[in-house]
Design a protein around this motif. Structure first.
Motif, PDB file in Angstrom:
ATOM      1  N   GLY A 235       0.827  -1.227   0.020  1.00 36.96           N
ATOM      2  CA  GLY A 235       0.088  -0.042   0.034  1.00 36.96           C
ATOM      3  C   GLY A 235       0.828   1.146   0.050  1.00 36.96           C
ATOM      4  N   ILE A 236       1.840   1.177   0.753  1.00 33.76           N
ATOM      5  CA  ILE A 236       2.718   2.405   0.870  1.00 33.76           C
ATOM      6  C   ILE A 236       3.372   2.675  -0.207  1.00 33.76           C
ATOM      7  N   ARG A 237       4.034   1.448  -0.939  1.00 33.47           N
ATOM      8  CA  ARG A 237       4.801   1.851  -2.376  1.00 33.47           C
ATOM      9  C   ARG A 237       3.648   2.130  -3.310  1.00 33.47           C
ATOM     10  N   ARG A 238       2.567   1.522  -3.421  1.00 30.42           N
ATOM     11  CA  ARG A 238       1.637   1.938  -4.536  1.00 30.42           C
ATOM     12  C   ARG A 238       1.330   3.647  -4.431  1.00 30.42           C
ATOM     13  N   LEU A 375      -8.089   2.137   6.009  1.00 34.73           N
ATOM     14  CA  LEU A 375      -6.973   1.009   6.066  1.00 34.73           C
ATOM     15  C   LEU A 375      -6.337   0.950   4.755  1.00 34.73           C
ATOM     16  N   LEU A 376      -5.235   1.237   4.571  1.00 32.48           N
ATOM     17  CA  LEU A 376      -4.386   1.602   3.698  1.00 32.48           C
ATOM     18  C   LEU A 376      -4.075   0.652   2.873  1.00 32.48           C
ATOM     19  N   ASN A 377      -3.940  -0.561   3.323  1.00 32.41           N
ATOM     20  CA  ASN A 377      -3.661  -1.748   2.371  1.00 32.41           C
ATOM     21  C   ASN A 377      -4.767  -2.090   1.542  1.00 32.41           C
ATOM     22  N   ALA A 381      -3.747  -0.140  -1.958  1.00 36.23           N
ATOM     23  CA  ALA A 381      -3.285  -1.407  -2.575  1.00 36.23           C
ATOM     24  C   ALA A 381      -4.448  -2.309  -2.787  1.00 36.23           C
ATOM     25  N   THR A 382      -4.412  -3.539  -2.923  1.00 35.66           N
ATOM     26  CA  THR A 382      -5.462  -4.490  -3.119  1.00 35.66           C
ATOM     27  C   THR A 382      -5.558  -5.733  -1.868  1.00 35.66           C
TER      28      THR A 382
END
Ligand code: NAI
Length: 463
Positions: A235-238, A375-377, A381-382
């Motif tokens: 999540g942080i990377r995307r 929730l960031l994940n 992200a997915t």
């Protein structure tokens, strides 16, 4: 009913189906249940309302419930977590679904309401975070005249749910009470939702049995931990493409999600610090090699701040004000109240892309906020990979079968699935990754006080 769905674009169904086909190869637990129960259809006659992130993995769960005979309607439990191609594939397959990535809070409750609209109403709930259960129970309380509950909406969130309850009451008087009385049970996916259920039992307000799926060992010790280990950094990377190696990251909370999150950041090369309130978890963090600190002492030096506590007001406005320029702030706990995002509303926000905002603080420093504190994940992200979700969702399906076929044997309390089923879920995931299990001899089994087939541990064992 034709087109009984609200999704972003039905044209995404083919793409969703291709990803679903791949996910099935990574979800051996769910596929094994289809093979075991596909013919006997133990969920025949059940009408399940689902409120859980509408992802590809959830799509495999939904199709498993349908394959076992259930009638299903679905909403997402978070405004940012839907994968629109997954929702499209489910809609195209004929299951009503109401979920769009980026839907508003008002739409969130409207879509949940729509997922309840079976001709005869649902008789089971599959919940993640407790919103579907909350909707019915709160609605029934308001219907019973507990007006105090509706007089002072405190947050945008509460305003949205009460507005939806009032709308439904006007359209269908007595509806909530009827729904509450016909629900045979709920299976709950996550820590935060489970807390709500135990609270209801304490207050004598739980009107049907509940199965706590979260506390199956094959759920919380896998999804919460190994799932977050993969999906937090994803999540942080995307969201940011930031270099993580060498950065200082602070993980608030060292429960199951915190353990996975700290491992995730460490795996990416970050120097990770942890905050905790519980001395046992603090000691675990220290002995896992993490420096355990006070948030106040690292505000000015850390680069990345992640909340994982399931608690509220963990990062407060006074904390946000002291963070360094371009600090990244995010949450992976269930609700968005871990970070005081509302207190930032009057600051200057620059939207970078979906679910990534840059916020200018009064001292000129800028913060990068992920998924508005949700929730960031799942927002950026997915979510977790299919394999670990297979373990979680195999527990969910077993819980639904239990509630549907043996519901009357349960009291209005919260239950955990028996250990032999927990072990069964794990067993179903061994072949896919080439795990060879050693067989106990009868003598060895007798010596440690178990049977060669298991269960292998007493209830109090903590893994
Ligand atoms: P947990 O109860 O195992 O861990 C939470 C930890 O936070 C505890 O050790 C507690 O002592 C600590 N804590 C509480 N208040 C604190 C504070 N003010 N400062 C520092 N530490 C504090 O719960 P778990 O299973 O780790 O779940 C945490 C949250 O994540 C829940 O909201 C849960 O629903 C959610 N969750 C999110 C997932 C995701 O994919 N994003 C997956 C699974 C759970």
């Amino acid at each position: 009913m034709a087109n009984d769905y609200i999704i972003k674009d039905i044209g995404l169904a083919d793409y969703g189906r291709k990803e679903l086909d791949i996910a099935e190869t990574e979800m051996p637990g769910l596929m094994a249940l289809r093979a075991e129960y596909g013919e006997s259809k133990p969920l025949k006659g059940s009408r399940i309302v689902g409120s859980l992130h509408m992802t590809i993995q959830t799509a495999v769960l939904i199709e498993t419930l349908v394959a076992l005979g259930a009638d299903v309607r679905w909403a997402s439990c978070n405004i940012f977590s839907t994968q629109d191609h997954a929702a499209a594939a489910i809609a195209a397959g004929g299951t009503p679904v109401f979920a769009i990535k980026g839907q508003s809070l008002v739409e969130h409750w409207d879509y949940l309401d729509r997922s309840f609209q079976f001709e005869d109403g649902p008789n089971l709930i599959l919940d993640d975070g407790g919103d579907a259960t909350l909707y019915v129970l709160l609605g029934a309380r308001v219907e019973a005249g507990e007006d105090a509950l509706i007089s002072v909406p405190k947050s945008e969130e509460e305003e949205a749910i009460f507005a939806q309850i009032k709308k439904r009451m006007k359209e269908s008087p007595g509806w909530f009470t009827k729904m509450r009385d016909q629900i045979k049970g709920v299976s709950e996916e996550t820590t935060t939702g489970v807390h709500r259920l135990y609270d209801l039992v304490k207050q004598g307000q739980l009107p049907f049995p509940a199965i706590n799926v979260n506390d199956s060992v094959t759920k919380s010790k896998f999804d919460n931990k190994y799932g977050c280990k993969e999906s937090l950094v994803d999540g942080i990377r995307r969201a940011t493409d930031t270099m993580m190696a060498g950065k200082v990251a602070v993980v608030m909370g060292y429960g199951d999600v915190g353990k996975g999150s700290a491992a995730s950041l460490r795996g990416a090369g970050a120097r990770v610090k942890v905050t905790e309130v519980d001395p046992i978890c603090a000691l675990q963090a220290a002995m896992d090699g993490f420096e355990v600190v006070l948030l106040e002492d690292v505000l000015e030096t850390a680069d990345i701040f992640i909340t994982t506590t399931g608690n509220k007001d963990v990062i407060r406005i006074e904390h946000l004000r002291q963070m360094k320029d371009m600090a990244i702030v995010g949450n992976i706990g269930h609700f968005d109240n871990e970070i005081q995002v509302a207190a930032l509303k009057n600051h200057k926000w620059t939207n970078i892309k979906e679910q990534v905002d840059m916020i200018e603080m009064p001292n000129g420093n800028r913060l990068i906020l992920l998924s508005e504190g949700r929730l960031l994940n799942l927002g950026n992200a997915t979510g977790h990979p299919s394999f670990v979700m297979s373990a979680s969702f195999t527990n969910q399906v077993l819980a639904q079968i239990e509630l549907w076929t043996k519901g009357e044997e349960y009291k209005n309390e919260v239950y955990i699935l028996p250990k032999h089923l927990d072990e069964k879920v794990a067993r179903l995931h061994l072949d896919r990754i080439g795990v060879k299990l050693t067989q106990l001899s009868p003598e060895q089994a007798a010596y440690i006080g178990v049977t060669p087939e298991g269960p292998f541990k007493p209830e109090h064992y903590r893994y």
